[in-house]
Write a protein that holds these residues in place. Structure first.
Motif, PDB file in Angstrom:
ATOM      1  N   UNK A  65       0.787  -1.230   0.000  1.00 14.86           N
ATOM      2  CA  UNK A  65       0.000   0.000   0.000  1.00 14.86           C
ATOM      3  C   UNK A  65       0.824   1.288   0.000  1.00 14.86           C
ATOM      4  N   UNK A  66       2.100   1.205   0.363  1.00 19.63           N
ATOM      5  CA  UNK A  66       2.922   2.395   0.503  1.00 19.63           C
ATOM      6  C   UNK A  66       4.235   2.236  -0.255  1.00 19.63           C
ATOM      7  N   UNK A  67       4.773   3.352  -0.708  1.00 16.06           N
ATOM      8  CA  UNK A  67       6.091   3.307  -1.343  1.00 16.06           C
ATOM      9  C   UNK A  67       7.136   2.946  -0.291  1.00 16.06           C
ATOM     10  N   UNK A  68       8.296   2.567  -0.760  1.00  9.96           N
ATOM     11  CA  UNK A  68       9.400   2.219   0.141  1.00  9.96           C
ATOM     12  C   UNK A  68       9.729   3.382   1.070  1.00  9.96           C
ATOM     13  N   UNK A  69       9.813   4.589   0.516  1.00 12.25           N
ATOM     14  CA  UNK A  69      10.146   5.759   1.337  1.00 12.25           C
ATOM     15  C   UNK A  69       9.057   6.064   2.363  1.00 12.25           C
ATOM     16  N   UNK A  70       7.787   5.957   1.939  1.00 15.98           N
ATOM     17  CA  UNK A  70       6.677   6.212   2.872  1.00 15.98           C
ATOM     18  C   UNK A  70       6.688   5.203   4.016  1.00 15.98           C
ATOM     19  N   UNK A  71       6.843   3.931   3.674  1.00 18.65           N
ATOM     20  CA  UNK A  71       6.825   2.898   4.709  1.00 18.65           C
ATOM     21  C   UNK A  71       8.014   3.057   5.643  1.00 18.65           C
ATOM     22  N   UNK A  72       9.172   3.341   5.102  1.00 21.84           N
ATOM     23  CA  UNK A  72      10.354   3.552   5.948  1.00 21.84           C
ATOM     24  C   UNK A  72      10.140   4.714   6.905  1.00 21.84           C
ATOM     25  N   UNK A  73       9.551   5.794   6.424  1.00 18.34           N
ATOM     26  CA  UNK A  73       9.287   6.960   7.278  1.00 18.34           C
ATOM     27  C   UNK A  73       8.291   6.615   8.373  1.00 18.34           C
ATOM     28  N   UNK A  74       7.258   5.846   8.024  1.00 21.66           N
ATOM     29  CA  UNK A  74       6.263   5.456   9.025  1.00 21.66           C
ATOM     30  C   UNK A  74       6.870   4.524  10.063  1.00 21.66           C
ATOM     31  N   UNK A  75       7.732   3.611   9.630  1.00 21.72           N
ATOM     32  CA  UNK A  75       8.404   2.720  10.585  1.00 21.72           C
ATOM     33  C   UNK A  75       9.251   3.536  11.556  1.00 21.72           C
ATOM     34  N   UNK A  76      10.003   4.474  11.029  1.00 28.22           N
ATOM     35  CA  UNK A  76      10.859   5.317  11.874  1.00 28.22           C
ATOM     36  C   UNK A  76      10.033   6.142  12.850  1.00 28.22           C
ATOM     37  N   UNK A  77       8.926   6.712  12.381  1.00 25.45           N
ATOM     38  CA  UNK A  77       8.078   7.541  13.238  1.00 25.45           C
ATOM     39  C   UNK A  77       7.472   6.738  14.384  1.00 25.45           C
ATOM     40  N   UNK A  78       7.277   5.440  14.156  1.00 22.20           N
ATOM     41  CA  UNK A  78       6.704   4.579  15.196  1.00 22.20           C
ATOM     42  C   UNK A  78       7.790   3.871  16.007  1.00 22.20           C
ATOM     43  N   UNK A  79       9.049   4.255  15.788  1.00 21.31           N
ATOM     44  CA  UNK A  79      10.188   3.693  16.508  1.00 21.31           C
ATOM     45  C   UNK A  79      10.410   2.206  16.221  1.00 21.31           C
ATOM     46  N   UNK A  80      10.118   1.798  14.969  1.00 23.80           N
ATOM     47  CA  UNK A  80      10.472   0.456  14.501  1.00 23.80           C
ATOM     48  C   UNK A  80      11.749   0.561  13.692  1.00 23.80           C
ATOM     49  N   UNK A  81      12.452  -0.561  13.539  1.00 21.31           N
ATOM     50  CA  UNK A  81      13.641  -0.604  12.696  1.00 21.31           C
ATOM     51  C   UNK A  81      13.251  -0.315  11.242  1.00 21.31           C
ATOM     52  N   UNK A  82      14.150   0.344  10.511  1.00 24.14           N
ATOM     53  CA  UNK A  82      13.853   0.620   9.102  1.00 24.14           C
ATOM     54  C   UNK A  82      13.834  -0.670   8.287  1.00 24.14           C
ATOM     55  N   UNK A  83      13.389  -0.539   7.040  1.00 20.75           N
ATOM     56  CA  UNK A  83      13.372  -1.697   6.160  1.00 20.75           C
ATOM     57  C   UNK A  83      14.783  -2.246   5.988  1.00 20.75           C
ATOM     58  N   UNK A  84      14.881  -3.563   6.016  1.00 23.19           N
ATOM     59  CA  UNK A  84      16.160  -4.239   5.812  1.00 23.19           C
ATOM     60  C   UNK A  84      16.368  -4.434   4.312  1.00 23.19           C
ATOM     61  N   UNK A  85      17.629  -4.591   3.911  1.00 24.88           N
ATOM     62  CA  UNK A  85      17.942  -4.787   2.491  1.00 24.88           C
ATOM     63  C   UNK A  85      17.160  -5.957   1.901  1.00 24.88           C
TER      64      UNK A  85
END
Length: 95
Positions: A65-85
């Motif tokens: 549902x989200x682009x890579x950048x959007x999902x990464x930003x949402x993960x960071x905002x919720x204090x989750x680890x960023x997307x892994x390679x």
């Protein structure tokens, strides 16, 4: 006879429980049997924590549902680890 809903997080679970696909056709017994066999094994698996499971679900579903950048930003905002390679390669084709 009531129709199984086709939207929302529980639509697939409700359809499986009813043995009827979302298009109204019966789910073949062999498919249901295999599904239940695998889910029984998963139900017995020891869990280590909810946060990791939440993140996994967020990544697996969020990538649809989200682009890579959007999902990464949402993960960071919720204090989750960023997307892994390996997640990027799998869900986004290594973009």
């Amino acid at each position: 006879m009531s129709q199984t809903p086709t939207t929302g997080a529980d639509a697939v679970d409700a359809a499986i429980a009813a043995g009827i696909d979302l298009d109204g056709t019966p789910i073949p017994p062999a498919k249901l049997d295999l599904y239940h066999q695998v889910m029984a094994k998963e139900a017995g698996r020891q869990r280590s924590g909810v946060s990791n499971s939440m993140r996994s679900r967020i990544v697996r579903i969020g990538a649809k549902h989200f682009s890579q950048d959007e999902l990464n930003a949402m993960l960071a905002a919720a204090d989750f680890a960023p997307l892994k390679d390996k997640e990027i390669a799998y869900f986004y084709g290594g973009k």
